[in-house]
Design an enzyme around this catalytic site. Sequence first.
Site, short mmCIF file in Angstrom:
data_model
loop_
_atom_site.label_atom_id
_atom_site.label_comp_id
_atom_site.label_asym_id
_atom_site.label_seq_id
_atom_site.Cartn_x
_atom_site.Cartn_y
_atom_site.Cartn_z
N ASP A 36 4.00 0.31 -12.99
CA ASP A 36 5.08 1.29 -12.89
C ASP A 36 6.32 0.66 -12.27
O ASP A 36 6.25 0.11 -11.17
CB ASP A 36 4.65 2.46 -12.01
CG ASP A 36 3.61 3.30 -12.71
OD1 ASP A 36 3.88 3.76 -13.83
OD2 ASP A 36 2.51 3.49 -12.14
N HIS A 67 5.59 0.40 -17.63
CA HIS A 67 6.18 1.74 -17.76
C HIS A 67 7.48 1.75 -16.95
O HIS A 67 7.46 1.78 -15.72
CB HIS A 67 5.16 2.76 -17.21
CG HIS A 67 5.66 4.17 -17.17
ND1 HIS A 67 5.02 5.15 -16.44
CD2 HIS A 67 6.72 4.78 -17.76
CE1 HIS A 67 5.67 6.29 -16.58
NE2 HIS A 67 6.71 6.09 -17.37
N GLY A 143 7.36 9.48 -10.85
CA GLY A 143 7.90 9.05 -9.56
C GLY A 143 6.87 8.67 -8.51
O GLY A 143 7.12 7.82 -7.69
N GLY A 145 2.43 8.31 -7.45
CA GLY A 145 1.02 8.38 -7.78
C GLY A 145 0.37 9.52 -6.98
O GLY A 145 1.00 10.08 -6.07
N GLY A 146 -0.84 9.86 -7.33
CA GLY A 146 -1.60 10.82 -6.54
C GLY A 146 -1.17 12.27 -6.65
O GLY A 146 -1.52 13.10 -5.81
N ASP A 176 -0.46 9.81 -18.70
CA ASP A 176 -0.25 9.21 -17.38
C ASP A 176 0.09 10.28 -16.34
O ASP A 176 1.06 11.01 -16.49
CB ASP A 176 0.93 8.21 -17.52
CG ASP A 176 1.23 7.44 -16.25
OD1 ASP A 176 0.41 7.45 -15.32
OD2 ASP A 176 2.29 6.78 -16.22
N GLY A 178 -2.20 12.03 -12.73
CA GLY A 178 -3.25 12.96 -12.32
C GLY A 178 -4.49 12.96 -13.20
O GLY A 178 -5.26 13.93 -13.20
N GLY A 198 -4.52 5.91 -11.71
CA GLY A 198 -4.34 5.13 -10.49
C GLY A 198 -5.33 5.53 -9.42
O GLY A 198 -6.34 4.86 -9.18
C1 DX5 Z 1 3.75 8.17 -11.87
C2 DX5 Z 1 3.29 6.90 -12.53
C3 DX5 Z 1 1.82 6.84 -12.77
C4 DX5 Z 1 0.97 6.86 -11.52
C5 DX5 Z 1 -0.37 7.44 -11.87
O1 DX5 Z 1 5.10 8.28 -11.95
O2 DX5 Z 1 3.92 6.74 -13.78
O3 DX5 Z 1 1.46 5.71 -13.56
O4 DX5 Z 1 0.81 5.59 -10.95
O5 DX5 Z 1 -1.09 7.58 -10.72
P1 DX5 Z 1 -2.22 8.71 -10.54
O6 DX5 Z 1 -3.30 8.39 -11.54
O7 DX5 Z 1 -2.65 8.52 -9.13
O8 DX5 Z 1 -1.60 10.04 -10.81
ZN ZN Z 2 3.10 5.14 -15.14
#
Ligand code: DX5
Ligand code: ZN
Length: 217
Positions: A36, A67, A143, A145-146, A176, A178, A198
């Site tokens: 990312d 990405h 923006g 993760g998690g 991509d 959650g 992630g």
């Molecule tokens: C969010 C990113 C995702 C993120 C996914 O903006 O594009 O790639 O890292 O992380 P999880 O799987 O924890 O939602």
């Molecule tokens: Zn991503």
Amino acid sequence: MHKAKVFPSLLAADFSVIESEIKKVRQAGADAIHLDVMDNKYVPNKSFPIEKIKSFYKKISLPIDIHLMIEKPEDFIDQFLSFNPSFLSFHAEACSDPKKLIEKIKSKNCKAGLAVNAKVSVDSILPFLSLLDFVLVMTVEAGFGGQKFIEDNIQKIKELDKLRKENNLVFEIEVDGGVNTENSKKLILAGTNILVSGTTIFKSDFVSKTIKKLKTV
Ligand code: DX5
Ligand code: ZN
């Protein structure tokens, strides 16, 4: 049989032991690594600047999926292409000429994708659909993760799958945000080919089991 590829998102990895984190997911069956890139403009967060990627991308012994969550991706594309990614996506509304950028990415033997943010409609990428190797559907607001999976976005996957079938198109659908072992089945059944994950993967005590569970219906 319905099955998806799984791309762990390195945003959730422990960077103090990055090599073993990558080895762990590779041995557990990951198909590529999702990277990312955020500029604190298109999204209110910053991650993996070019210099940082330079320092570790050679250690990624898997295909790379970049990405770009940045404004004006066209201004930085050469540097990202120099990492020899296998997949590269960007957000159309952040770019002045998406068609030109898609063609440039493809000319470098890299799969080109457009990412559709949680509040962006599929309509906005329709003019480019026949050019794309994949569409990245965001199931959280880009923006961080998690975050919690936004259920409504499954409709976009179904819509894209329908368009793909009706028009004999070949793009893959990547999802991509959650993604977890609870929602992966319905995402695959809706038409998803690639699951990015992630937190679910890197915080799992049984990574191999988790990836296997994500991949199958
Ligand atoms: C969010 C990113 C995702 C993120 C996914 O903006 O594009 O790639 O890292 O992380 P999880 O799987 O924890 O939602
Ligand atoms: Zn991503």
